[in-house]
Design a protein around this motif. Structure first.
Motif: not given
Length: 711
Positions: A630-635, A639-647, A654-655
Motif C-alpha cells: 500500500a503506497v501513501t502519498a500527499t498531492m 490530482t488524478t490517478q488513472g481516470l479518477g481523483a486520487f485520495g 489530497r492524500s
C-alpha cells in the motif's frame, strides 16, 4: 564584519555544467528535469533538524540525512546532488533542510554547490532555525526586534500564511509554557530587511511595541526560495507540531510520498461492570489486588442512566463517537442482585447505536498467569516444578465467546474480530509476567480475533499474538478507581509525591519515568488546575503528532463527577480552536486504527529498505514499489490517478493509500497550477552568504519538558 561572497561566472558555469543542467544560451530544450521525491536533511545535531526528520518519519516521507558533526560523511557536491538519467537531468532531492541559512565555513564549496543546485532546479530550502539577519532576508533583532524567550506567546498565521502553506490552521499558534523554571522556547523576532523579497507566514508581537516580527517566512533571492524559521523547537512541542505540516507542504510543493492526519479515539473500558473505589485512608483499592485481602470495604463506582444521557448529548455536541468496551457479566450480576432489574444496561442497550462497541471479555477475568494475590504486589502462581501456572486456553476462549454471545443477544453492533482483554491480561506484564500466556494465541484463533488491544505504556510496538495484531492504547491518567475529583487527587498525590511529603515514593524510585510533584496538590482544586491541563496537553500532543493509537479511560470516569469530560473537552475544543474545518479529527474504530498502523509499518519498512522510488517530471509523478504494498502519498487538490481523483481531501490537499498492481509503477497527474521544478538557465551569478551566527538553544528545548506523569 558582514561579508558577501559572489562566485564568478566561470565558477557558476562549471557548477551548472557539473549538475547536468542545460545552459540557457546553448539549449532551447525546455524538457522538464526529473526531480526525485526525497528530501536532503543536513543536520548539525540540533533539535530543529531532528524535529523535521521525525515529521518525515511519521508520514513515511523519504529523506537522506547528513550529519555535519560526523567524520567521513559524504561531501555535498554537484555529483551528490544531481546527475542524468536516460538523457534527462535529475535532481536527487526535491527539498533541502539546513540547520540554519548557512551552516558551512565562509567560502564553502558545499554551500556553493547547494545554492547553485537550488537555483538551477527550483529546489526550496528550509532554514530549520536561524538567526534573523539580512542574509536571511530579515533585519537584525537589535534593529527594533527581539531576542529571547517566547514561552506562552500567542503567535498568529498571517494572511499570506493562510493563503499558502499554513491554510489548515485557524490562525493562532500558541507557544507552550509548561514550566516556570525551564526556558522552553527561544526566538528572534524581526521584520523584513529593507528591499528584501520576504513574506512572513507566522508572526508574534515584538515586546515593548506595536509591531510584529516574523517567526516563519519565505525569502526569495538569487533564483532561490528559503523558508526562514527563527525560533527553536523540538519534535514534541505544540508550536512545532502545529506548523510541521505546513513546513513539509511548503518544501515539497504539496507533492510528496507519505501522509499524516490527526486522529483521536477514546475507549471506555468496563462498561456494564463496576469499578472499585480508591480508599483515601488505606491508600489502596479494596476489592482489587493493590489492597491486602480483607483490607477495607469495596465501594463500587457504576454509571447510571443519567450518565448515558449525558454521554450521548456530549457526543452529539462534539461530533464524536466513544468506543464502549463492555463486560456482559456486569449486567448479569446487577440483575441478579436487583430482582432482574438493570436500568443502566436497559438504557445503554436502547442507545446502543450511539456508540461503537468492543468485546472486553465476560467477567473481566485476568487471562495471563494465575495470580497469587496473597502478597502485594501480586505474583504468578507456580506449579510444583516451579513453572508458571497459566490460565487455560478453554477459560480464555470462554471469556471471549460468552461476552460476544451476550452482546449479540443484546443487539450490540459488534465487530467480532476486535478484543480488549481485562487489564490487557494474557499479554506480558513486567515484572511479574515477562512473556505472553502461551494459551492466548490459540484462544484468539478459536474465536477469530484479528485485533487485540495492548497497553502503550508497557507494550507500545505493534506485534503479532497468534492470529491477532496488537493495537496499543494510551492510558489516560484519569484513574479507574476514582469517581470524585477529591479521590483522583488523593491517589495522584500518593503516586506522585515523595515519602517525606506523605506519598508512596514511587516517583522517587522510578525517576526515569515518573516525576515527583514539588508539593501535594490541593484535593479541592488540584484536579482542575493541574491534572486536567496536563492530561489535555499529553493527549493533544498525541493527536498533533498524527498518532492513530486510541486513548482509554473507564466507565467510572463517565460517572459521579464525570472526571473524563474536562480532559476530553480540552482536547476537542482545543483542537477545533487551532484548525480549520478542512482538517477534522479522524475518529476510527479499533480495527481501522490497527489497519492504519499496520500499513504504516509496512510502508516505512519499505522506504527505509530503499524499495520505493518516486520522481516528478512536469505534472507527472511516478512511484515504483513492491507489488501489493500500500503506497501513501500527499498531492494537490485536482490530482488524478488513472481516470479518477486520487485520495481524499484533508488539510487542503489530497492524500490516501493505493496499491501497485503486479508491481507496475503508479502514475499520478498533478494539476498544472501545482508548483513545479523547472530548469533555470545557469548564466547568472549565485550569491553565497557567510555562515549564520551560532543560535541560542535553551536547555528546555532539547527534550520534552518534564511533566508529572507518563503516558
Amino acid at each position: 564584519m558582514k561579508r558577501t561572497i559572489r562566485t564568478t561566472a566561470l565558477t557558476v558555469g562549471a557548477l551548472v555544467a557539473a549538475l547536468g543542467v542545460p545552459a540557457g544560451a546553448a539549449h532551447a530544450d525546455t524538457t522538464a528535469p526529473r526531480v526525485d521525491l526525497r528530501t536532503l536533511i543536513v543536520s548539525d545535531g540540533g533539535p530543529a533538524t531532528d524535529a523535521i526528520a521525525a515529521e518525515l518519519d511519521t508520514a513515511g516521507t523519504p529523506y537522506t540525512k547528513i550529519d555535519l558533526t560526523q567524520s567521513g560523511r559524504p561531501v555535498i557536491d554537484a555529483a551528490f546532488l544531481a546527475d542524468t538519467v536516460n538523457g534527462r537531468p535529475r535532481a536527487k532531492y526535491q527539498a533541502v533542510v539546513l540547520p540554519n541559512d548557512n551552516p558551512f565555513p565562509a567560502g564553502s564549496a558545499e554551500m556553493t554547490a547547494l545554492a547553485t543546485y537550488e537555483s538551477a532546479y527550483g529546489i526550496p530550502q528550509v532554514d530549520a532555525y536561524t538567526y534573523a539577519r539580512p542574509e536571511a532576508g530579515l533585519q537584525y533583532p537589535t534593529a527594533g526586534g527581539y531576542s529571547g524567550s517566547i514561552d506562552g506567546v500567542q503567535a498568529q498565521v498571517t494572511a499570506a500564511g493562510k493563503a499558502g502553506p499554513f491554510g489548515y490552521l485557524d490562525g493562532a499558534v500558541p507557544f507552550e509554557d509548561n514550566s516556570p523554571t525551564v526556558g522552553e522556547s527561544y526566538a528572534y523576532l524581526a521584520q523584513p530587511a529593507p528591499g528584501a523579497d520576504f513574506t512572513p507566514y507566522v508572526e508574534a508581537p515584538i515586546p515593548g511595541g506595536s509591531t510584529r516580527g516574523s517567526l516563519v517566512g519565505e525569502y526569495r533571492h538569487d533564483g532561490r526560495r528559503e523558508l526562514v524559521v527563527t525560533f527553536v523547537y523540538n519534535q514534541y512541542q505544540q508550536q512545532f507540531r502545529l506548523l510541521a505540516r505546513g513546513i513539509v507542504e511548503w518544501m515539497t510543493g504539496g507533492v510528496h510520498l507519505g501522509a499524516t492526519r490527526n486522529y483521536f479515539g477514546v475507549h471506555v473500558d468496563d462498561v456494564f461492570a463496576a469499578d472499585d473505589r480508591w480508599d483515601t485512608r488505606l491508600n489502596c483499592t479494596p476489592g482489587d489486588v493493590d489492597c491486602p485481602i480483607g483490607e477495607g470495604t469495596p465501594d463500587p463506582i457504576r454509571m447510571t442512566p443519567a450518565d448515558v444521557d449525558y454521554a450521548t448529548a456530549w457526543e452529539k455536541d462534539h461530533g464524536f463517537t466513544l468506543d464502549l468496551v463492555y463486560n456482559g457479566a456486569g449486567s448479569v450480576d446487577e440483575r441478579s442482585d436487583h430482582n432482574g432489574a438493570d436500568a443502566l444496561a436497559d438504557k445503554l442497550i436502547a442507545d446502543r447505536d450511539q456508540f461503537r462497541w468492543v468485546n472486553h471479555t465476560y467477567t473481566h477475568a485476568f487471562l495471563g498467569c494465575q495470580q497469587d494475590v496473597t502478597v502485594v504486589p501480586w505474583k504468578c502462581a507456580t506449579n510444583a516444578d516451579g513453572s508458571t501456572k497459566w490460565v487455560s486456553r478453554q477459560d480464555i476462549s470462554d471469556e471471549i465467546a460468552l461476552n460476544r454471545v451476550w452482546g449479540q443477544s443484546a443487539g450490540l453492533p459488534l465487530q467480532n474480530d476486535e478484543l480488549v482483554t481485562g487489564e490487557h491480561s494474557g499479554l506480558r506484564i513486567l515484572p511479574q509476567q515477562p512473556a505472553d500466556n502461551p494459551n492466548l494465541g490459540p484462544a484468539l484463533t478459536d474465536n477469530g480475533v484479528a485485533w487485540l488491544a495492548s497497553d502503550n505504556s508497557r507494550d507500545p510496538a505493534q506485534r503479532q499474538v497468534g492470529p491477532a495484531t496488537t493495537v496499543s492504547r494510551y492510558p489516560m491518567n484519569v484513574f479507574y478507581n476514582a469517581g470524585h475529583a477529591s479521590e483522583q487527587v488523593d491517589e495522584y498525590n500518593w503516586i506522585y509525591t515523595s515519602r517525606a511529603q506523605g506519598g508512596s515514593g514511587i516517583c522517587e524510585d522510578n525517576p526515569a519515568t515518573t516525576t515527583c510533584l514539588p508539593a501535594p496538590l490541593d484535593t479541592t482544586t488540584g484536579y482542575t488546575d493541574h491534572i486536567v491541563p496536563l492530561e489535555t496537553r499529553i493527549a493533544l500532543g498525541h493527536v498533533l503528532a498524527g498518532d492513530p493509537k486510541p486513548h482509554f479511560i473507564h466507565q467510572s470516569n463517565l460517572a459521579e463527577d464525570r472526571l473524563a469530560y474536562p480532559v476530553l473537552n480540552g482536547v476537542l475544543d482545543g483542537y477545533h480552536a487551532l484548525f480549520t474545518d478542512s482538517t477534522p479529527l479522524v475518529n476510527l474504530r479499533m480495527k481501522d486504527i490497527g489497519t492504519e498502523l499496520k500499513r504504516r509499518a509496512a510502508w516505512q519498512s519499505a522506504v527505509r529498505a530503499g524499495q520505493v522510488t518516486a520522481y516528478r517530471v512536469g505534472s507527472t509523478v511516478t512511484v515504483s514499489a513492491p507489488a501489493g504494498l500500500a503506497v501513501t502519498a500527499t498531492m494537490p487538490t485536482g490530482t488524478t490517478q488513472g481516470l479518477g481523483a486520487f485520495g481524499t481531501a484533508y488539510a487542503g490537499a489530497r492524500s490516501g493509500w493505493t496499491s501497485s498492481t503486479l508491481g507496475l509503477p503508479l502514475v499520478f497527474t498533478v494539476p498544472s497550477s501545482a508548483p513545479a521544478h523547472a530548469v533555470v538557465p545557469g548564466t547568472a551569478s549565485v550569491k553565497i552568504t557567510v555562515p549564520a551566527p551560532r543560535t541560542r538553544i535553551p536547555a528546555g528545548v532539547s527534550r520534552p519538558t518534564a511533566g508529572t506523569a507518563t503516558d
